[in-house]
Scaffold this motif. Structure first.
Motif, PDB file in Angstrom:
ATOM      1  N   THR A 105       0.819  -1.215   0.000  1.00  0.00           N
ATOM      2  CA  THR A 105       0.000   0.000   0.000  1.00  0.00           C
ATOM      3  C   THR A 105       0.853   1.265   0.000  1.00  0.00           C
ATOM      4  O   THR A 105       1.976   1.277   0.480  1.00  0.00           O
ATOM      5  CB  THR A 105      -0.938   0.032   1.222  1.00  0.00           C
ATOM      6  OG1 THR A 105      -0.167  -0.005   2.420  1.00  0.00           O
ATOM      7  CG2 THR A 105      -1.906  -1.129   1.191  1.00  0.00           C
ATOM      8  N   SER A 106       0.240   2.310  -0.496  1.00  0.00           N
ATOM      9  CA  SER A 106       0.815   3.650  -0.490  1.00  0.00           C
ATOM     10  C   SER A 106      -0.267   4.582   0.056  1.00  0.00           C
ATOM     11  O   SER A 106      -1.404   4.543  -0.414  1.00  0.00           O
ATOM     12  CB  SER A 106       1.200   4.045  -1.909  1.00  0.00           C
ATOM     13  OG  SER A 106       1.623   5.381  -1.942  1.00  0.00           O
ATOM     14  N   SER A 107       0.090   5.405   1.037  1.00  0.00           N
ATOM     15  CA  SER A 107      -0.905   6.254   1.696  1.00  0.00           C
ATOM     16  C   SER A 107      -0.412   7.680   1.832  1.00  0.00           C
ATOM     17  O   SER A 107       0.766   7.918   2.096  1.00  0.00           O
ATOM     18  CB  SER A 107      -1.216   5.721   3.097  1.00  0.00           C
ATOM     19  OG  SER A 107      -1.616   4.384   3.049  1.00  0.00           O
ATOM     20  N   LEU A 108      -1.348   8.605   1.703  1.00  0.00           N
ATOM     21  CA  LEU A 108      -1.089  10.011   1.960  1.00  0.00           C
ATOM     22  C   LEU A 108      -1.594  10.309   3.361  1.00  0.00           C
ATOM     23  O   LEU A 108      -2.737   9.946   3.706  1.00  0.00           O
ATOM     24  CB  LEU A 108      -1.818  10.881   0.931  1.00  0.00           C
ATOM     25  CG  LEU A 108      -1.610  12.378   1.056  1.00  0.00           C
ATOM     26  CD1 LEU A 108      -0.140  12.732   0.777  1.00  0.00           C
ATOM     27  CD2 LEU A 108      -2.510  13.112   0.084  1.00  0.00           C
ATOM     28  N   LEU A 109      -0.768  10.954   4.183  1.00  0.00           N
ATOM     29  CA  LEU A 109      -1.126  11.291   5.550  1.00  0.00           C
ATOM     30  C   LEU A 109      -1.280  12.799   5.659  1.00  0.00           C
ATOM     31  O   LEU A 109      -0.427  13.552   5.184  1.00  0.00           O
ATOM     32  CB  LEU A 109      -0.043  10.820   6.526  1.00  0.00           C
ATOM     33  CG  LEU A 109       0.389   9.362   6.409  1.00  0.00           C
ATOM     34  CD1 LEU A 109       1.622   9.101   7.260  1.00  0.00           C
ATOM     35  CD2 LEU A 109      -0.724   8.448   6.822  1.00  0.00           C
ATOM     36  N   LEU A 110      -2.355  13.257   6.294  1.00  0.00           N
ATOM     37  CA  LEU A 110      -2.580  14.674   6.525  1.00  0.00           C
ATOM     38  C   LEU A 110      -2.600  14.896   8.026  1.00  0.00           C
ATOM     39  O   LEU A 110      -3.557  14.522   8.705  1.00  0.00           O
ATOM     40  CB  LEU A 110      -3.891  15.119   5.873  1.00  0.00           C
ATOM     41  CG  LEU A 110      -4.236  16.587   5.999  1.00  0.00           C
ATOM     42  CD1 LEU A 110      -3.162  17.441   5.326  1.00  0.00           C
ATOM     43  CD2 LEU A 110      -5.587  16.863   5.374  1.00  0.00           C
ATOM     44  N   PHE A 111      -1.519  15.491   8.564  1.00  0.00           N
ATOM     45  CA  PHE A 111      -1.352  15.659  10.008  1.00  0.00           C
ATOM     46  C   PHE A 111      -2.002  16.940  10.501  1.00  0.00           C
ATOM     47  O   PHE A 111      -2.020  17.951   9.812  1.00  0.00           O
ATOM     48  CB  PHE A 111       0.136  15.697  10.368  1.00  0.00           C
ATOM     49  CG  PHE A 111       0.805  14.367  10.220  1.00  0.00           C
ATOM     50  CD1 PHE A 111       0.809  13.465  11.267  1.00  0.00           C
ATOM     51  CD2 PHE A 111       1.409  14.013   9.030  1.00  0.00           C
ATOM     52  CE1 PHE A 111       1.422  12.229  11.126  1.00  0.00           C
ATOM     53  CE2 PHE A 111       2.016  12.784   8.885  1.00  0.00           C
ATOM     54  CZ  PHE A 111       2.018  11.882   9.934  1.00  0.00           C
ATOM     55  N   VAL A 112      -2.528  16.878  11.715  1.00  0.00           N
ATOM     56  CA  VAL A 112      -3.030  18.038  12.439  1.00  0.00           C
ATOM     57  C   VAL A 112      -2.105  18.181  13.649  1.00  0.00           C
ATOM     58  O   VAL A 112      -2.310  17.523  14.663  1.00  0.00           O
ATOM     59  CB  VAL A 112      -4.487  17.840  12.888  1.00  0.00           C
ATOM     60  CG1 VAL A 112      -4.991  19.075  13.608  1.00  0.00           C
ATOM     61  CG2 VAL A 112      -5.373  17.510  11.703  1.00  0.00           C
ATOM     62  N   PRO A 113      -1.045  18.996  13.532  1.00  0.00           N
ATOM     63  CA  PRO A 113      -0.047  19.077  14.600  1.00  0.00           C
ATOM     64  C   PRO A 113      -0.555  19.857  15.806  1.00  0.00           C
ATOM     65  O   PRO A 113      -0.207  21.016  16.024  1.00  0.00           O
ATOM     66  CB  PRO A 113       1.138  19.768  13.923  1.00  0.00           C
ATOM     67  CG  PRO A 113       0.531  20.564  12.826  1.00  0.00           C
ATOM     68  CD  PRO A 113      -0.701  19.823  12.395  1.00  0.00           C
ATOM     69  N   ILE A 114      -1.370  19.210  16.614  1.00  0.00           N
ATOM     70  CA  ILE A 114      -1.966  19.857  17.782  1.00  0.00           C
ATOM     71  C   ILE A 114      -0.915  20.168  18.836  1.00  0.00           C
ATOM     72  O   ILE A 114      -0.893  21.245  19.407  1.00  0.00           O
ATOM     73  CB  ILE A 114      -3.090  18.974  18.362  1.00  0.00           C
ATOM     74  CG1 ILE A 114      -4.238  18.921  17.356  1.00  0.00           C
ATOM     75  CG2 ILE A 114      -3.559  19.490  19.700  1.00  0.00           C
ATOM     76  CD1 ILE A 114      -5.370  18.029  17.743  1.00  0.00           C
ATOM     77  N   ALA A 115      -0.049  19.220  19.117  1.00  0.00           N
ATOM     78  CA  ALA A 115       1.010  19.403  20.104  1.00  0.00           C
ATOM     79  C   ALA A 115       2.203  18.555  19.678  1.00  0.00           C
ATOM     80  O   ALA A 115       2.048  17.618  18.890  1.00  0.00           O
ATOM     81  CB  ALA A 115       0.517  18.982  21.483  1.00  0.00           C
ATOM     82  N   PRO A 116       3.386  18.845  20.179  1.00  0.00           N
ATOM     83  CA  PRO A 116       4.558  18.070  19.778  1.00  0.00           C
ATOM     84  C   PRO A 116       4.430  16.571  20.052  1.00  0.00           C
ATOM     85  O   PRO A 116       4.974  15.769  19.316  1.00  0.00           O
ATOM     86  CB  PRO A 116       5.690  18.679  20.605  1.00  0.00           C
ATOM     87  CG  PRO A 116       5.244  20.059  20.904  1.00  0.00           C
ATOM     88  CD  PRO A 116       3.753  19.984  21.035  1.00  0.00           C
ATOM     89  N   ASN A 117       3.713  16.184  21.087  1.00  0.00           N
ATOM     90  CA  ASN A 117       3.588  14.767  21.425  1.00  0.00           C
ATOM     91  C   ASN A 117       2.204  14.203  21.161  1.00  0.00           C
ATOM     92  O   ASN A 117       1.855  13.143  21.682  1.00  0.00           O
ATOM     93  CB  ASN A 117       3.976  14.533  22.883  1.00  0.00           C
ATOM     94  CG  ASN A 117       5.446  14.780  23.102  1.00  0.00           C
ATOM     95  OD1 ASN A 117       6.252  14.508  22.224  1.00  0.00           O
ATOM     96  ND2 ASN A 117       5.793  15.308  24.243  1.00  0.00           N
ATOM     97  N   PHE A 118       1.404  14.881  20.350  1.00  0.00           N
ATOM     98  CA  PHE A 118       0.052  14.425  20.042  1.00  0.00           C
ATOM     99  C   PHE A 118      -0.307  14.941  18.661  1.00  0.00           C
ATOM    100  O   PHE A 118      -0.650  16.101  18.492  1.00  0.00           O
ATOM    101  CB  PHE A 118      -0.924  14.964  21.096  1.00  0.00           C
ATOM    102  CG  PHE A 118      -2.336  14.497  20.901  1.00  0.00           C
ATOM    103  CD1 PHE A 118      -2.712  13.230  21.301  1.00  0.00           C
ATOM    104  CD2 PHE A 118      -3.284  15.328  20.326  1.00  0.00           C
ATOM    105  CE1 PHE A 118      -4.017  12.790  21.134  1.00  0.00           C
ATOM    106  CE2 PHE A 118      -4.586  14.887  20.153  1.00  0.00           C
ATOM    107  CZ  PHE A 118      -4.947  13.626  20.565  1.00  0.00           C
ATOM    108  N   GLN A 119      -0.188  14.062  17.642  1.00  0.00           N
ATOM    109  CA  GLN A 119      -0.392  14.497  16.274  1.00  0.00           C
ATOM    110  C   GLN A 119      -1.345  13.558  15.540  1.00  0.00           C
ATOM    111  O   GLN A 119      -0.921  12.571  14.944  1.00  0.00           O
ATOM    112  CB  GLN A 119       0.959  14.573  15.565  1.00  0.00           C
ATOM    113  CG  GLN A 119       1.882  15.572  16.216  1.00  0.00           C
ATOM    114  CD  GLN A 119       3.230  15.651  15.550  1.00  0.00           C
ATOM    115  OE1 GLN A 119       3.489  14.993  14.560  1.00  0.00           O
ATOM    116  NE2 GLN A 119       4.092  16.479  16.090  1.00  0.00           N
TER     117      GLN A 119
END
Length: 188
Positions: free
Chosen positions: A92-106
């Motif tokens: 598989t190949s996947s695109l990830l869209l991150f919501v960088p809420i906090a440095p240790n919780f993404q």
């Protein structure tokens, strides 16, 4: 409705405030590899199966890419006059869209495509046999990246796989299903 707007506004403001405060997220602009393990269950299968594999991830601030290979153990499907046992090797190949809420919780959203190498073992009342084919499918889901330090992160996600089991020999079966995956990525 007002409550939903307040919650959405709070989330947006939190993301921007955290971004300004943190300036540099732990896993920004990195690549990594690591193992993964999970559980997959298709609706027509009599039971689910565990799987193991490997993944590589490429991370930016917001957008990422994941490439993965897995081995899924046997799932059984009841068909007229017998039973099919299916093993799969998804690439598989996947695109990830991150919501960088906090440095240790993404948290992130995930969407991707895959080639699913399926191996069939049919055991029926009048005939037995084996077959193999490649099915193409796609997946959608969400997950959470939990950075452990600057060079490692634990990721956990849920994906719904859209995969059609259209094998003429065994009838039409639903191979789409739910997958829960946990991985450990070592970044460099």
């Amino acid at each position: 409705m007002k409550r939903l707007i307040k919650i959405f506004t709070f989330i947006i403001l939190s993301v921007f405030a955290t971004n300004v405060a943190a300036q540099d997220f732990l896993l920004k602009d990195k690549s990594g590899i690591g193992p993964r393990i999970g559980y997959y269950k298709a609706p027509d299968a009599t039971d689910g199966t565990m799987f193991i594999g490997a993944q590589t991830r490429f991370r930016g601030d917001i957008i990422g890419l994941e490439l993965a290979a897995e081995y899924r153990g046997e799932q059984s499907y009841n068909v007229t006059g017998g039973e099919i046992k299916v093993k799969q090797i998804p690439l598989t190949s996947s695109l990830l869209l991150f919501v960088p809420i906090a440095p240790n919780f993404q948290p992130y959203g995930i969407a991707g495509l895959g080639a699913y190498y399926s191996f069939y073992d049919y055991d029926g009342a009048f005939t037995s046999g084996e077959d193999a084919e490649v099915n193409l499918g796609y997946h959608l889901g969400f997950g959470l990246d939990l950075p452990l330090n600057e060079s490692a992160a634990l990721n956990i996600d849920y994906r719904y796989l859209f995969l059609d089991g259209n094998n003429d020999d065994f009838g039409e079966k639903e191979y789409s299903g739910n997958a829960i995956t946990g991985g450990l990525t070592f970044y460099f």
